[in-house]
Design an enzyme around this catalytic site. Structure first.
Site, PDB file in Angstrom:
ATOM      1  N   GLY A 266      28.228  58.379   6.223  1.00 56.37           N
ATOM      2  CA  GLY A 266      27.062  58.212   5.350  1.00 56.37           C
ATOM      3  C   GLY A 266      26.141  57.104   5.805  1.00 56.37           C
ATOM      4  O   GLY A 266      24.934  57.295   5.955  1.00 56.37           O
ATOM      5  N   ALA A 267      26.710  55.937   6.040  1.00 54.61           N
ATOM      6  CA  ALA A 267      25.900  54.786   6.422  1.00 54.61           C
ATOM      7  C   ALA A 267      26.824  53.667   6.863  1.00 54.61           C
ATOM      8  O   ALA A 267      28.037  53.747   6.681  1.00 54.61           O
ATOM      9  CB  ALA A 267      25.043  54.313   5.245  1.00 54.61           C
ATOM     10  N   HIS A 302      25.851  50.705  -2.034  1.00 60.03           N
ATOM     11  CA  HIS A 302      27.151  50.491  -1.373  1.00 60.03           C
ATOM     12  C   HIS A 302      27.004  49.617  -0.121  1.00 60.03           C
ATOM     13  O   HIS A 302      27.697  48.613   0.027  1.00 60.03           O
ATOM     14  CB  HIS A 302      27.755  51.848  -1.023  1.00 60.03           C
ATOM     15  CG  HIS A 302      29.081  51.788  -0.347  1.00 60.03           C
ATOM     16  ND1 HIS A 302      30.272  51.919  -1.035  1.00 60.03           N
ATOM     17  CD2 HIS A 302      29.429  51.593   0.946  1.00 60.03           C
ATOM     18  CE1 HIS A 302      31.277  51.810  -0.188  1.00 60.03           C
ATOM     19  NE2 HIS A 302      30.799  51.616   1.030  1.00 60.03           N
ATOM     20  N   GLU A 303      26.103  50.004   0.761  1.00 61.05           N
ATOM     21  CA  GLU A 303      25.961  49.241   2.016  1.00 61.05           C
ATOM     22  C   GLU A 303      25.448  47.836   1.729  1.00 61.05           C
ATOM     23  O   GLU A 303      25.888  46.868   2.347  1.00 61.05           O
ATOM     24  CB  GLU A 303      25.040  49.960   3.001  1.00 61.05           C
ATOM     25  CG  GLU A 303      25.429  51.400   3.312  1.00 61.05           C
ATOM     26  CD  GLU A 303      26.883  51.614   3.665  1.00 61.05           C
ATOM     27  OE1 GLU A 303      27.503  50.707   4.249  1.00 61.05           O
ATOM     28  OE2 GLU A 303      27.424  52.703   3.347  1.00 61.05           O
TER      29      GLU A 303
HETATM   30  N1  TRP Z   1      31.866  51.230   6.598  1.00 59.27           N
HETATM   31  C1  TRP Z   1      31.042  52.375   6.352  1.00 59.27           C
HETATM   32  C2  TRP Z   1      30.852  52.463   4.854  1.00 59.27           C
HETATM   33  O1  TRP Z   1      31.731  52.700   4.112  1.00 59.27           O
HETATM   34  C3  TRP Z   1      31.549  53.679   6.798  1.00 59.27           C
HETATM   35  C4  TRP Z   1      32.005  53.880   8.193  1.00 59.27           C
HETATM   36  C5  TRP Z   1      33.218  53.674   8.690  1.00 59.27           C
HETATM   37  C6  TRP Z   1      31.338  54.511   9.224  1.00 59.27           C
HETATM   38  N2  TRP Z   1      33.340  54.162   9.961  1.00 59.27           N
HETATM   39  C7  TRP Z   1      32.200  54.669  10.302  1.00 59.27           C
HETATM   40  C8  TRP Z   1      30.063  54.967   9.340  1.00 59.27           C
HETATM   41  C9  TRP Z   1      31.840  55.321  11.447  1.00 59.27           C
HETATM   42  C10 TRP Z   1      29.698  55.603  10.490  1.00 59.27           C
HETATM   43  C11 TRP Z   1      30.578  55.799  11.527  1.00 59.27           C
HETATM   44  O2  TRP Z   1      29.846  52.231   4.324  1.00 59.27           O
HETATM   45 ZN    ZN Z   2      31.773  51.142   2.730  1.00 60.92          ZN
END
Ligand code: TRP
Ligand code: ZN
Length: 908
Positions: A266-267, A302-303
C-alpha cells in the site's frame, strides 16, 4: 554467483537474536542515477559494538550488486565474499569504510531496492531492500545519520528527493544536476528512500500547535495534480490528530508523499519521504469511489503515524514487526473513527475493521501460515507482512487500551516515548511501558498472561452458556475458552480476554443492571469483565427476567464466540441491543444459521452439482429474519451505512470458515439463493430505499453521504437482481441510465456492478463504454478488470473471461495493481469461479504463481497463499488443489518467498 532461492532455505529464529558487532554512525551516499547502471558510493563511519567480541568480523549484506571498490580509512584492504555477503576481518575499533558499487534499476522487476517506474527512480527498502542498493548491516537495530547526494540528468529527472532536508542543489556539467539531502534523525536503513523523476507537487504550509512551520508536499506525475486534494486533506488531518490525541508533533520541516503506480504494497513510511501506491493517493470524484477515499484517509494516516510508532521508535528485529504495524494500524483505526461525524459512523468503521479481521485473519490463523503476532521463525520476512501482524496486532493493542482505559493508554504512550525514543525495541518493551504507566490496572496485574497474545497463534474460542433461575432471579453465565493447535504449537494456555457485555431485557429492549454475586452494588449498563481462566462462571443477581446476553460488545476481544442463541434471542439483539456492533453481529448470525441449514439440505440431496435453484426460497422469505431485515430497511432511526452492513450477507469466505468440509459451489449456490430471495422478498422496500438515497447532491466523501450511496447501490443491485419481466426492463434501464449519467465514480461503478452481477443485456455495452471513458486512468482500468474477474460465476464462464482478459492490451503482469486486479480478483476473491470441479482454476493459479515468481517474488508469494486452506476443501477440490501446489513446489528455482508458502501449505 549465488542465485536467490536456489540455496537451501534458511530459517531465521527469534531466539538467535544477537546485537550487531558494529554500529554504523554516519552514512554518506552519492548516487549517479542511470537506469541501466547506477553508481553508488557509500562512505560510512563505523565503530565496534563494545558489547560484542573485539575481533568479530564485519559482515555486510548485498544482493545483485557489482562491487567495484572497498577502502578502509582511505586505503585498499583485504575482504572476502561469503556468498553475497561481504566479509571484512581484523577491522580497527573505529574506522571510515568506503564502498563503491553499481546496480541495474531498469532490470529490477522485484520493486524492492532501487527500481524504475514510468521513467522515475524509486526505492523500497523495507524489510531487506537496502542490501540491493549497497553493502550494509541491513537490520533495523543499526541506526545511522544519513546524508545523500543525488546526481542525474536534469531534463529527465528534474526532481531529486531523499529523506530529511534539502541543503544544497545546483547544476553540473553535461546537462546534469544534483541535490544534497540531510536527514536530521538517525534511522535504520529500511527507512531510507530516494525518488528522482518528472514530478509535480501539491504544497501546503501548516503551523503546528506549538507554532512550528512545516511544508507538506504530495508529489505525483504531471496530469495527476487534480487528484491530490484528498490525500493532502488526509495528511493535514493526520498531523492535527496525532498532536491532539497523543501529543505527538511533526518532527520535520518538510514532509513529502510521492505516488508510484508500481508498488508491491500500500505505502511505505520512509522518514519524511513516504512512498505510496497511487491507489492510496489519487482521487477525484470522477475516478475514485467512497471506499477509495476512505482507504486513502487511513493509509495516509497510517504512514504518517509511523513517523512516531515505527520511525522514532523502531523494531529491534523483524520478529517485532507488530510493534510498529499493530500499533500503527490501531492508531489509523482510531484516527478514522475520531474523524467520524457521529457514533453510528464510528460503529460502522468498527464493523468494517472486524469484518476484515474475521474474513482474512481468522482463516490465516487456522491455516498453514498461522503464526503468533510476534513470530518465532521465518524463512522470508516479506511473507510476514500479514493480517496477523497488522490487524490482529492492532486488536491486541486495542485490548490494552480497554484494560487501562483511553486516558490510561495515552499515558502509556507517553511513557513508551519517554523510555524508548530513538531506540530499536521489542513488543515486550511496548507492553511494559503501557502497563507501568497504569499501576493497579488489569493490564499491569495480568501482564505476563496478557503477553500470550504475542506468543500463541490461533483464534481463541469462547463457548458460553447461560442459565436463568426465575425463582432466585439469577443468571449464570459459564464461559470456557480454548485455542486450537497451530503449526508448532500443539497446546495453548488461556488468554486474558476483556469481555464487554450487557444483559438485554428482551421485553423493554434496555440493558439490565449488572450485579455479580459478590458485589454490593449493581452497575448500570455495559461493563467489561476480564476473563483469565480456561473456565469461568459469572453469576448475576437481581435479574428480573431471562436476559439475552450481548457478549464481546464492540468485538472487545478477537475471539470466536460460541453461544447457542435461539432465533428469537438473535432477533431481540438485532432489534434493540445498545451495542450497534452486536446488532449487526446478530444479523450475521441469523444469516449464517439460514445458510448452514440450506447447506445441509443441499448436501442431503447431493445427486447433482449444487445450484441456486436448490435453495428453498419460500421458506426463507417467510422467515422472521427476513421480516426483521425489512424492519431495518424501514427504520428511519438507523443510518444508511449501518443498514447496508446489516443487509449484506456474510461473505462466501466467512461462511466457508464455519464449515468442516468446504464445497465452494454449494456455498455459492446458497448465498446467491439467499441474495435472490432477499431481492425478491424486499423488492418494494429496496425500491423505496433506492429512491430515498439515490441522490446525495454535490460530492463529498463524508461518512453520511457515503453511507447513503452505499445503501442506494445495494438497493439498485437488489432491484436489478430481483426484478422479473417488465420490472426487470425498467430497473435495468434505470441502472444503465444511472451508469451513464452518474456524477461520481461511486454511483457509476455501483450501477455498472449491478448490471454485471445481474447479467443484464446492458452489461457488455456498459463495460465497453466504461473502458473507453477511462482508458487513460490506470486505477479505473484496474476496477474494470477486477469487476469482471470477480463477478458471480455461472456455468464456469469466469475463467475463460479471465484468460481472455490476460491477453488484453491493457493487461501487464509486471504491474502489481494490474496483476492483483485480474489474477487475484479471480483466484483470491471469487471462490466459486476459482474452485472448479475440473481443476482448471488451480492450473491457472499455478501458472500465474510461477510466471509472477520469475518477476516479483513478493507478489507471487501473496498469490501462492490463495490455496492456503486447501485441506479444508471437500473432494474433488482438495486433491486437485494439492496437485497444483505440488506442481509449484516441484520447481527447483523458486524464490524463497514462494518456497516458504508452498512448503508450509504441504506440511499440514
Ligand atoms: N511498512 C509498510 C506499511 O505498513 C508496508 C511495507 C512493508 C511495504 N514491506 C513493504 C511496502 C514492501 C512496500 C513494499 O505501511
Ligand atoms: Zn505500516
Amino acid at each position: 554467483m549465488f542465485k536467490e532461492g536456489s540455496a537451501t532455505p534458511t530459517l531465521v529464529k527469534r531466539e538467535d537474536y544477537t546485537p550487531p558487532p558494529f554500529w554504523i554512525d554516519t552514512v554518506d551516499l552519492t548516487f549517479d542515477l542511470d537506469p541501466a547502471k547506477t553508481r553508488v558510493l557509500s562512505k560510512m563511519h563505523i565503530r565496534r559494538n563494545a558489547d560484542a567480541a573485539a575481533d568479530a568480523a564485519l559482515r555486510l549484506e548485498g544482493v545483485e550488486l557489482n562491487l567495484a571498490r572497498v577502502l578502509v580509512n582511505g586505503a585498499g584492504c583485504s575482504f572476502k565474499m561469503d556468498g553475497e555477503t561481504l566479509v571484512l576481518d581484523g577491522l580497527p575499533f573505529e574506522c571510515d569504510l568506503e564502498i563503491f558499487t553499481t546496480c541495474n534499476p531498469s532490470k529490477n522487476t522485484s520493486l524492492t531496492g532501487l527500481y524504475v517506474s514510468q521513467d522515475t527512480f524509486f526505492t523500497q527498502c523495507e524489510a531487506e531492500g537496502f542490501r540491493r542498493i549497497t553493502y550494509f548491516l541491513d537490520r533495523p537495530d543499526v541506526m545511522a545519520s544519513y546524508s545523500v547526494t543525488l546526481r542525474a540528468d536534469k531534463a529527465l529527472y528534474p526532481v531529486l528527493l531523499s529523506n530529511g532536508n534539502l541543503v544544497e542543489s545546483g547544476d553540473l556539467p553535461e546537462g546534469k544536476h544534483f541535490a544534497k539531502w540531510i536527514d536530521p534523525h538517525k534511522k535504520p536503513c529500511y527507512l531510507f528512500a530516494l525518488v528522482a523523476g518528472k514530478l509535480v507537487a501539491r504544497e501546503q504550509r501548516i503551523t503546528s500547535r506549538s507554532g512550528k512551520d512545516h511544508l507538506l508536499q504530495v508529489f505525483v506525475r504531471p496530469g495527476d495534480l487534480d487528484k491530490t486534494e484528498h490525500a493532502m486533506n488526509s495528511l493535514m488531518a493526520s498531523v492535527a490528530w496525532d498532536e491532539a490525541r497523543f501529543n505527538l508533533p511533526l518532527d520535520l520541516e518538510r514532509f513529502m508523499i510521492v505516488a508510484t503506480s508500481d508498488f508491491n504494497m500500500g505505502a511505505m513510511e520512509n522518514k519524511g519521504l513516504n512512498i505510496f501506491n497511487t491507489k492510496y493517493v489519487l482521487a477525484n470524484p470522477a475516478t475514485a469511489t467512497d471506499v477509495d477515499y476512505a482507504n486513502i484517509e487511513s493509509v495516509v494516516g497510517h504512514e504518517y503515524f509511523h513517523n512516531w510508532t515505527g520511525n522514532r521508535i523502531t523494531c529491534r528485529d523483524w520478529f517485532q514487526l507488530s510493534l510498529k504495524e499493530g500499533l500503527t494500524v490501531f492508531r489509523d483505526q482510531e484516527f478514522s473513527q475520531d474523524l467520524c461525524p457521529n457514533p453510528s459512523a464510528r460503529a460502522v468503521k468498527r464493523i468494517e475493521d472486524v469484518r476484515v479481521l474475521r474474513q482474512a485473519q481468522f482463516p490465516e490463523d487456522a491455516g498453514p501460515m498461522a503464526h503468533p503476532v510476534r513470530p518465532d521463525q521465518y524463512q522470508e520476512i516479506n511473507n510476514f507482512y500479514t493480517v496477523t501482524i497488522y490487524e490482529k496486532g492492532a486488536e491486541v493493542v486495542r485490548m490494552m487500551q480497554s484494560l487501562v482505559g483511553r486516558s490510561g493508554f495515552t499515558k502509556g504512550m507517553a511513557e513508551y516515548f519517554k523510555r524508548h525514543d530513538g531506540q530499536a525495541v521489542t513488543c515486550d518493551d511496548f507492553a511494559n511501558a503501557i502497563a507501568a504507566a497504569n499501576p493497579g490496572s488489569a493490564l499491569q496485574k495480568l501482564l505476563p498472561q496478557f503477553l500470550r497474545w504475542y506468543a500463541q497463534a490461533g483464534t481463541p474460542r469462547v463457548a458460553a452458556k447461560g442459565v436463568y433461575d426465575a425463582a432466585a432471579q439469577t443468571y449464570t453465565l459459564s464461559l470456557t475458552q480454548t485455542c486450537p493447535p497451530t503449526p508448532g504449537q500443539p497446546n495453548k494456555e488461556p488468554f486474558v480476554l476483556p469481555l464487554a457485555l450487557g444483559l438485554l431485557n428482551p421485553t423493554t429492549g434496555q440493558d439490565m443492571a449488572l450485579q455479580l454475586a459478590h458485589e454490593a452494588q449493581p452497575v448500570h449498563g455495559q461493563r467489561t469483565i476480564v476473563l483469565t481462566q480456561a473456565q469461568e462462571v459469572l453469576q448475576f443477581i437481581g435479574v428480573p427476567t431471562e436476559p439475552v446476553p450481548s457478549l464481546f460488545r464492540g468485538f472487545s476481544a478477537p475471539v470466536i464466540l460460541e453461544f447457542d442463541y435461539s432465533e428469537d434471542q438473535l432477533l431481540a439483539l438485532l432489534g434493540a441491543d445498545n451495542d450497534p456492533f452486536n446488532r449487526w453481529e446478530a444479523a450475521q448470525r441469523l444469516a449464517m444459521q439460514a445458510a448452514l441449514n440450506a447447506m445441509h439440505l443441499i448436501a442431503s440431496r447431493a445427486d447433482s452439482m449444487p445450484s441456486i435453484g436448490h435453495f428453498d426460497t419460500k421458506n426463507f422469505v417467510q422467515s422472521k429474519f427476513v421480516a426483521a431485515l425489512r424492519e431495518v430497511l424501514r427504520d428511519a432511526s438507523l443510518d444508511a451505512a449501518f443498514k447496508e452492513l446489516v443487509l449484506t450477507l456474510p461473505s462466501e469466505t466467512y461462511i466457508a470458515e464455519q464449515l468442516e468440509a468446504v464445497d465452494p459451489q454449494a456455498i455459492h449456490a446458497v448465498r446467491e439463493g439467499m441474495r435472490h430471495a432477499l431481492a425478491v422478498a424486499l423488492h418494494d422496500d429496496w425500491a423505496a430505499t433506492y429512491e430515498a438515497n439515490k441522490d446525495t447532491g454535490s460530492y463529498t466523501p463524508d461518512a453520511v453521504q457515503a453511507g447513503r450511496r452505499s445503501l442506494a447501490n445495494l438497493a439498485l443491485h437488489m432491484l436489478c437482481l430481483g426484478s422479473e419481466g417488465q420490472a426487470r426492463e425498467v430497473w435495468h434501464g434505470k441502472a444503465y441510465q444511472r451508469f451513464k449519467d452518474a456524477g461520481n465514480m461511486t454511483d457509476r461503478f455501483g450501477a455498472l456492478s449491478a448490471l454485471v452481477a445481474s447479467r443484464s443485456q446492458h452489461a457488455e455495452p456498459a463495460l465497453a463504454k466504461f473502458h473507453s471513458l477511462f482508458q487513460q486512468e490506470a486505477l479505473v482500468i484496474d476496477k474494470w478488470f477486477a469487476l469482471q474477474a470477480g463477478s458471480s460465476d455461472a456455468g464456469g464462464d469466469i475463467l475463460p473471461k479471465v484468460r481472455t482478459l490476460m491477453q488484453h492490451p491493457d493487461f501487464n503482469i509486471k504491474n502489481p495493481n494490474r496483476a492483483r486486479s485480474l489474477i487475484f480478483s479471480y483466484c483470491s476473491a471469487n471462490p466459486a469461479a476459482f474452485h472448479r470441479a475440473d481443476a482448471a482454476g488451480y492450473v491457472f493459479w499455478a501458472d500465474q504463481v510461477l510466471a509472477l515468481d520469475a518477476l516479483n517474488p513478493q507478489v507471487a508469494a501473496r498469490l501462492a497463499r490463495a490455496l492456503d486452506r486447501w485441506k479444508k476443501l471437500a473432494q474433488p477440490y482438495q486433491d486437485a488443489a494439492k496437485h497444483a501446489i505440488e506442481r509449484v513446489a516441484a520447481k527447483s528455482d523458486l524464490s524463497s518467498d514462494v518456497r516458504e508458502v508452498v512448503s508450509r501449505a504441504l506440511a499440514v
